[in-house]
Motif scaffolding. Structure first.
Motif, PDB file in Angstrom:
ATOM      1  N   ASP A  32       0.829  -1.279   0.122  1.00 39.05           N
ATOM      2  CA  ASP A  32       0.217   0.045  -0.039  1.00 39.05           C
ATOM      3  C   ASP A  32       0.985   1.232  -0.119  1.00 39.05           C
ATOM      4  O   ASP A  32       0.557   2.280  -0.832  1.00 39.05           O
ATOM      5  CB  ASP A  32      -0.865  -0.183   1.026  1.00 39.05           C
ATOM      6  N   TYR A  33       1.926   1.318   0.707  1.00 41.34           N
ATOM      7  CA  TYR A  33       2.814   2.466   0.696  1.00 41.34           C
ATOM      8  C   TYR A  33       3.573   2.567  -0.507  1.00 41.34           C
ATOM      9  O   TYR A  33       3.871   3.538  -0.918  1.00 41.34           O
ATOM     10  CB  TYR A  33       3.840   2.055   1.885  1.00 41.34           C
ATOM     11  N   TYR A  34       4.089   1.347  -1.153  1.00 40.39           N
ATOM     12  CA  TYR A  34       4.582   1.492  -2.325  1.00 40.39           C
ATOM     13  C   TYR A  34       3.949   2.268  -3.389  1.00 40.39           C
ATOM     14  O   TYR A  34       4.176   2.902  -4.203  1.00 40.39           O
ATOM     15  CB  TYR A  34       5.096   0.165  -2.866  1.00 40.39           C
ATOM     16  N   HIS A  35       2.393   1.711  -3.579  1.00 40.28           N
ATOM     17  CA  HIS A  35       1.426   2.338  -4.460  1.00 40.28           C
ATOM     18  C   HIS A  35       1.165   4.000  -4.269  1.00 40.28           C
ATOM     19  O   HIS A  35       1.343   4.644  -5.109  1.00 40.28           O
ATOM     20  CB  HIS A  35       0.245   1.648  -4.138  1.00 40.28           C
ATOM     21  N   SER A  36       1.126   4.095  -2.963  1.00 43.36           N
ATOM     22  CA  SER A  36       0.980   5.472  -2.610  1.00 43.36           C
ATOM     23  C   SER A  36       2.251   6.384  -2.834  1.00 43.36           C
ATOM     24  O   SER A  36       2.248   7.492  -3.483  1.00 43.36           O
ATOM     25  CB  SER A  36       0.930   5.687  -0.880  1.00 43.36           C
ATOM     26  N   ALA A  37       3.521   5.799  -2.811  1.00 44.29           N
ATOM     27  CA  ALA A  37       4.777   6.576  -2.984  1.00 44.29           C
ATOM     28  C   ALA A  37       4.522   6.606  -4.598  1.00 44.29           C
ATOM     29  O   ALA A  37       5.314   7.705  -5.054  1.00 44.29           O
ATOM     30  CB  ALA A  37       5.673   5.471  -2.535  1.00 44.29           C
ATOM     31  N   ASP A  38       4.502   5.507  -5.518  1.00 45.97           N
ATOM     32  CA  ASP A  38       4.350   5.791  -6.968  1.00 45.97           C
ATOM     33  C   ASP A  38       3.358   7.134  -7.317  1.00 45.97           C
ATOM     34  O   ASP A  38       3.817   7.752  -8.193  1.00 45.97           O
ATOM     35  CB  ASP A  38       3.762   4.393  -7.449  1.00 45.97           C
ATOM     36  N   LEU A  39       2.068   7.037  -6.739  1.00 42.94           N
ATOM     37  CA  LEU A  39       1.263   8.106  -6.749  1.00 42.94           C
ATOM     38  C   LEU A  39       1.864   9.603  -6.715  1.00 42.94           C
ATOM     39  O   LEU A  39       1.682  10.703  -7.152  1.00 42.94           O
ATOM     40  CB  LEU A  39       0.130   8.077  -6.292  1.00 42.94           C
ATOM     41  N   GLY A  40       2.914   9.630  -5.499  1.00 43.47           N
ATOM     42  CA  GLY A  40       3.355  10.979  -5.122  1.00 43.47           C
ATOM     43  C   GLY A  40       4.748  11.412  -5.755  1.00 43.47           C
ATOM     44  O   GLY A  40       5.139  12.567  -5.572  1.00 43.47           O
ATOM     45  N   LEU A  41       5.251  10.182  -6.339  1.00 44.98           N
ATOM     46  CA  LEU A  41       6.557  10.421  -7.016  1.00 44.98           C
ATOM     47  C   LEU A  41       6.496  11.511  -7.781  1.00 44.98           C
ATOM     48  O   LEU A  41       7.642  12.366  -8.061  1.00 44.98           O
ATOM     49  CB  LEU A  41       6.771   9.190  -7.865  1.00 44.98           C
ATOM     50  N   GLN A  42       5.453  12.235  -8.324  1.00 44.53           N
ATOM     51  CA  GLN A  42       5.425  13.366  -9.485  1.00 44.53           C
ATOM     52  C   GLN A  42       5.710  14.622  -8.846  1.00 44.53           C
ATOM     53  O   GLN A  42       5.848  15.600  -9.298  1.00 44.53           O
ATOM     54  CB  GLN A  42       4.011  13.310 -10.047  1.00 44.53           C
ATOM     55  N   PHE A  43       5.362  14.671  -7.356  1.00 46.95           N
ATOM     56  CA  PHE A  43       5.671  15.795  -6.597  1.00 46.95           C
ATOM     57  C   PHE A  43       7.125  15.909  -6.188  1.00 46.95           C
ATOM     58  O   PHE A  43       7.429  16.826  -5.395  1.00 46.95           O
ATOM     59  CB  PHE A  43       4.814  15.751  -5.314  1.00 46.95           C
ATOM     60  N   ILE A  44       8.003  14.650  -6.462  1.00 43.71           N
ATOM     61  CA  ILE A  44       9.452  14.877  -5.811  1.00 43.71           C
ATOM     62  C   ILE A  44      10.111  15.660  -7.090  1.00 43.71           C
ATOM     63  O   ILE A  44       9.926  15.630  -8.258  1.00 43.71           O
ATOM     64  CB  ILE A  44       9.793  13.519  -5.634  1.00 43.71           C
ATOM     65  N   PRO A  45      10.975  16.516  -6.481  1.00 45.01           N
ATOM     66  CA  PRO A  45      11.963  16.987  -7.296  1.00 45.01           C
ATOM     67  C   PRO A  45      12.724  15.963  -8.406  1.00 45.01           C
ATOM     68  O   PRO A  45      13.027  15.104  -8.045  1.00 45.01           O
ATOM     69  CB  PRO A  45      12.896  17.902  -6.743  1.00 45.01           C
ATOM     70  N   LYS A  46      12.683  16.319  -9.613  1.00 48.15           N
ATOM     71  CA  LYS A  46      13.113  15.704 -10.940  1.00 48.15           C
ATOM     72  C   LYS A  46      14.438  15.189 -10.503  1.00 48.15           C
ATOM     73  O   LYS A  46      14.725  13.613 -10.791  1.00 48.15           O
ATOM     74  CB  LYS A  46      13.206  16.151 -12.086  1.00 48.15           C
ATOM     75  N   GLU A  47      15.310  15.578  -9.944  1.00 50.47           N
ATOM     76  CA  GLU A  47      16.716  15.302  -9.681  1.00 50.47           C
ATOM     77  C   GLU A  47      16.762  14.193  -8.528  1.00 50.47           C
ATOM     78  O   GLU A  47      17.695  13.435  -8.526  1.00 50.47           O
ATOM     79  CB  GLU A  47      17.752  16.212  -9.451  1.00 50.47           C
ATOM     80  N   SER A  48      15.705  14.094  -7.768  1.00 51.37           N
ATOM     81  CA  SER A  48      15.826  12.856  -6.561  1.00 51.37           C
ATOM     82  C   SER A  48      14.968  11.689  -7.088  1.00 51.37           C
ATOM     83  O   SER A  48      14.882  10.908  -6.563  1.00 51.37           O
ATOM     84  CB  SER A  48      15.216  13.783  -5.507  1.00 51.37           C
ATOM     85  N   ARG A  49      13.938  11.974  -8.113  1.00 50.81           N
ATOM     86  CA  ARG A  49      13.275  10.878  -8.391  1.00 50.81           C
ATOM     87  C   ARG A  49      13.713   9.651  -8.713  1.00 50.81           C
ATOM     88  O   ARG A  49      13.214   8.440  -8.209  1.00 50.81           O
ATOM     89  CB  ARG A  49      11.965  11.285  -9.594  1.00 50.81           C
ATOM     90  N   PHE A  50      14.782   9.657  -9.453  1.00 55.12           N
ATOM     91  CA  PHE A  50      15.457   8.243 -10.125  1.00 55.12           C
ATOM     92  C   PHE A  50      15.962   7.484  -8.742  1.00 55.12           C
ATOM     93  O   PHE A  50      15.632   6.068  -8.858  1.00 55.12           O
ATOM     94  CB  PHE A  50      16.461   8.599 -10.989  1.00 55.12           C
ATOM     95  N   ALA A  51      16.651   8.038  -7.983  1.00 48.67           N
ATOM     96  CA  ALA A  51      17.069   7.370  -6.580  1.00 48.67           C
ATOM     97  C   ALA A  51      16.043   6.987  -5.983  1.00 48.67           C
ATOM     98  O   ALA A  51      16.153   5.682  -5.170  1.00 48.67           O
ATOM     99  CB  ALA A  51      18.051   8.484  -5.780  1.00 48.67           C
ATOM    100  N   ILE A  52      14.895   7.715  -5.838  1.00 51.40           N
ATOM    101  CA  ILE A  52      13.673   7.182  -5.070  1.00 51.40           C
ATOM    102  C   ILE A  52      13.160   5.707  -5.709  1.00 51.40           C
ATOM    103  O   ILE A  52      12.768   4.840  -5.017  1.00 51.40           O
ATOM    104  CB  ILE A  52      12.691   8.157  -4.540  1.00 51.40           C
ATOM    105  N   GLN A  53      13.006   5.954  -6.969  1.00 55.31           N
ATOM    106  CA  GLN A  53      12.268   4.714  -7.583  1.00 55.31           C
ATOM    107  C   GLN A  53      13.166   3.613  -7.638  1.00 55.31           C
ATOM    108  O   GLN A  53      12.664   2.522  -7.475  1.00 55.31           O
ATOM    109  CB  GLN A  53      12.165   5.103  -9.088  1.00 55.31           C
ATOM    110  N   ILE A  54      14.575   3.699  -7.552  1.00 58.50           N
ATOM    111  CA  ILE A  54      15.605   2.680  -7.638  1.00 58.50           C
ATOM    112  C   ILE A  54      15.184   1.953  -6.072  1.00 58.50           C
ATOM    113  O   ILE A  54      15.168   0.777  -6.051  1.00 58.50           O
ATOM    114  CB  ILE A  54      16.948   3.065  -7.913  1.00 58.50           C
ATOM    115  N   ALA A  55      15.305   2.780  -5.220  1.00 59.64           N
ATOM    116  CA  ALA A  55      15.153   2.164  -3.806  1.00 59.64           C
ATOM    117  C   ALA A  55      13.790   1.442  -3.777  1.00 59.64           C
ATOM    118  O   ALA A  55      13.784   0.429  -2.999  1.00 59.64           O
ATOM    119  CB  ALA A  55      15.333   3.333  -2.831  1.00 59.64           C
TER     120      ALA A  55
END
Length: 86
Positions: free
Chosen positions: A51-74
């Motif tokens: 559930d948290y992963y799904h929520s994070a996926d939805l909120g990823l668009q609000f993370i600064p672009k330069e940080s998104r890739f690292a968060i997606q990998i983690a």
């Protein structure tokens, strides 16, 4: 989880275990009933994490672009670990 327990790293909530049972002992003990109970609780935790992963996926668009890739990998790494445990 067992690998970590053997290295004295326990990441499971202490409240999962009765006070007289050390969480390390529980994981490393040959008592199949206790190990099965622990495994069931771990599976429940993994379901919650989805559930948290799904929520994070939805909120990823609000993370600064330069940080998104690292968060997606983690997120993918931790999700994969959960899939292996299942």
């Amino acid at each position: 989880v067992l690998e970590d327990a053997k290295r004295h790293r326990i990441y499971l909530p202490a409240t999962w275990f009765s006070p007289e049972i050390n969480s390390e002992d529980l994981l490393l003990e040959k008592n199949i009933k206790l190990r099965n109970q622990t495994y069931t609780k771990i599976l429940n935790l993994l379901e919650i994490s989805e559930d948290y992963y799904h929520s994070a996926d939805l909120g990823l668009q609000f993370i600064p672009k330069e940080s998104r890739f690292a968060i997606q990998i983690a997120r993918r790494i931790y999700s994969s670990i959960g899939n292996e445990i299942r």
